[in-house]
Design an enzyme around this catalytic site. Structure first.
Site, PDB file in Angstrom:
ATOM      1  N   ASN A  55      38.491 -34.868  54.957  1.00 15.67           N
ATOM      2  CA  ASN A  55      38.011 -34.361  53.678  1.00 15.67           C
ATOM      3  C   ASN A  55      37.050 -33.207  53.917  1.00 15.67           C
ATOM      4  O   ASN A  55      37.432 -32.053  53.943  1.00 15.67           O
ATOM      5  CB  ASN A  55      37.365 -35.491  52.873  1.00 15.67           C
ATOM      6  CG  ASN A  55      36.987 -35.089  51.463  1.00 15.67           C
ATOM      7  OD1 ASN A  55      36.348 -34.071  51.246  1.00 15.67           O
ATOM      8  ND2 ASN A  55      37.377 -35.887  50.489  1.00 15.67           N
ATOM      9  N   HIS A  92      35.204 -31.655  45.339  1.00  9.47           N
ATOM     10  CA  HIS A  92      33.903 -31.971  45.922  1.00  9.47           C
ATOM     11  C   HIS A  92      34.096 -32.494  47.346  1.00  9.47           C
ATOM     12  O   HIS A  92      35.135 -33.083  47.668  1.00  9.47           O
ATOM     13  CB  HIS A  92      33.178 -33.044  45.101  1.00  9.47           C
ATOM     14  CG  HIS A  92      32.634 -32.540  43.799  1.00  9.47           C
ATOM     15  ND1 HIS A  92      33.440 -31.988  42.810  1.00  9.47           N
ATOM     16  CD2 HIS A  92      31.371 -32.512  43.309  1.00  9.47           C
ATOM     17  CE1 HIS A  92      32.683 -31.646  41.779  1.00  9.47           C
ATOM     18  NE2 HIS A  92      31.432 -31.957  42.055  1.00  9.47           N
ATOM     19  N   ILE A 149      41.361 -35.314  48.825  1.00  9.75           N
ATOM     20  CA  ILE A 149      40.785 -34.424  47.815  1.00  9.75           C
ATOM     21  C   ILE A 149      40.055 -35.268  46.774  1.00  9.75           C
ATOM     22  O   ILE A 149      40.665 -36.072  46.062  1.00  9.75           O
ATOM     23  CB  ILE A 149      41.876 -33.584  47.114  1.00  9.75           C
ATOM     24  CG1 ILE A 149      42.604 -32.698  48.123  1.00  9.75           C
ATOM     25  CG2 ILE A 149      41.260 -32.732  45.998  1.00  9.75           C
ATOM     26  CD1 ILE A 149      43.756 -31.907  47.520  1.00  9.75           C
ATOM     27  N   ASP A 150      38.738 -35.103  46.705  1.00 12.75           N
ATOM     28  CA  ASP A 150      37.921 -35.727  45.662  1.00 12.75           C
ATOM     29  C   ASP A 150      37.588 -34.652  44.631  1.00 12.75           C
ATOM     30  O   ASP A 150      37.134 -33.572  44.999  1.00 12.75           O
ATOM     31  CB  ASP A 150      36.622 -36.279  46.249  1.00 12.75           C
ATOM     32  CG  ASP A 150      36.865 -37.306  47.348  1.00 12.75           C
ATOM     33  OD1 ASP A 150      37.885 -38.015  47.284  1.00 12.75           O
ATOM     34  OD2 ASP A 150      36.030 -37.377  48.279  1.00 12.75           O
ATOM     35  N   TYR A 151      37.803 -34.952  43.369  1.00 11.18           N
ATOM     36  CA  TYR A 151      37.562 -33.933  42.351  1.00 11.18           C
ATOM     37  C   TYR A 151      36.909 -34.543  41.112  1.00 11.18           C
ATOM     38  O   TYR A 151      37.002 -35.740  40.849  1.00 11.18           O
ATOM     39  CB  TYR A 151      38.859 -33.218  41.966  1.00 11.18           C
ATOM     40  CG  TYR A 151      39.809 -34.087  41.170  1.00 11.18           C
ATOM     41  CD1 TYR A 151      39.808 -34.061  39.776  1.00 11.18           C
ATOM     42  CD2 TYR A 151      40.703 -34.932  41.812  1.00 11.18           C
ATOM     43  CE1 TYR A 151      40.674 -34.870  39.049  1.00 11.18           C
ATOM     44  CE2 TYR A 151      41.566 -35.749  41.098  1.00 11.18           C
ATOM     45  CZ  TYR A 151      41.543 -35.711  39.722  1.00 11.18           C
ATOM     46  OH  TYR A 151      42.395 -36.523  38.998  1.00 11.18           O
TER      47      TYR A 151
END
Length: 243
Positions: free
Chosen positions: A93, A132, A119-121
């Site tokens: 990440n 993020h 993918i952190d969003y």
């Protein structure tokens, strides 16, 4: 998710609750014949800390199913060590932003199937989805679809797509964004964040084109706002909603 040597579950990447001992939980999931486990150390990158290799070795020795690990992986030597311990995949990440060549290095040696691009969003005030990093604490200058395409180019074999807004809420996946990302890629997308019932899993796959789904709260709690109970959905029911 791991915090120190404890299994925890977050809510919107902020509040986290203690679930139990990871090794005991692995033993339960072995008996339940879970397909795959992903362990994410949620503080390693934020604390600039290496993975807890000794503890991960204990987890791998108990686990009968495929394992993936993410958190604090910033160089190829540490990644190699994770694979040598017995994990089949690594989750990248934050390092994808800070160490641009790491993914291609891993893919070259172990194959793209061994690298998960995480993918952190989160939606901002204007309704735009923003990626993020560092456990959701740092904004990046990109949207999830654009970044997913870039990660595929770098060499990841699949995308773990997590809605920070829906994490731990039991309200269902972000079907619209999952569909947009899935349509833009030729690699599998694993939907994550928000599952609260088996039907939500079917929605992510059938309506939005996700190749797989990840679940957290559903398999560690009895129900929303109730106590811890490690469990797994009935396989017949799963087949009905996913088939």
């Amino acid at each position: 998710m791991l915090k120190d040597e404890s299994l925890v579950k977050t809510i919107k990447f902020k509040e986290y609750n203690y679930i139990g001992d990871p090794i005991n939980t692995v033993r339960i999931f072995n008996e339940l014949e879970v397909d795959e486990l992903v362990f994410l150390d949620i503080t390693a990158s934020k604390e600039s800390r290496k993975p807890n290799f000794k503890f991960l070795e204990s987890i791998a020795s108990e686990c009968f199913m495929p394992l993936a690990y993410g958190g604090g992986l910033n160089n190829f030597d540490d990644v190699r060590r994770i694979f040598n311990i017995g994990f089949e995949k690594v989750v990248v990440n934050s390092a994808a932003f800070r160490v641009p060549d790491l993914i291609s290095q891993i893919a070259k040696v172990y194959g793209s199937q061994a690298v998960i691009g995480s993918i952190d969003y989160k939606r901002n005030f204007f309704g735009k989805n923003i990626v993020h990093s560092f456990s959701g604490s740092q904004k990046e200058d990109c949207d999830p679809v654009t970044w997913a395409v870039e990660l595929e180019k770098k060499g990841v074999g699949e995308i773990l797509l997590t809605s920070m807004d829906r994490d731990g809420t039991w309200g269902g996946y972000d079907l619209k964004l999952i569909k947009e990302v899935s349509a833009a890629l030729s690699i599998p997308v694993v939907a994550n964040g928000g599952a609260g019932m088996v039907e939500h899993l079917g929605e992510a796959v059938k309506q939005s084109g996700a190749s797989a789904v990840a679940v957290g709260s559903m398999v560690v709690y009895q129900k929303k706002d109730m106590g811890v109970l490690v469990n797994f959905p009935d396989k017949k029911k799963l087949k009905e909603v996913l088939g």
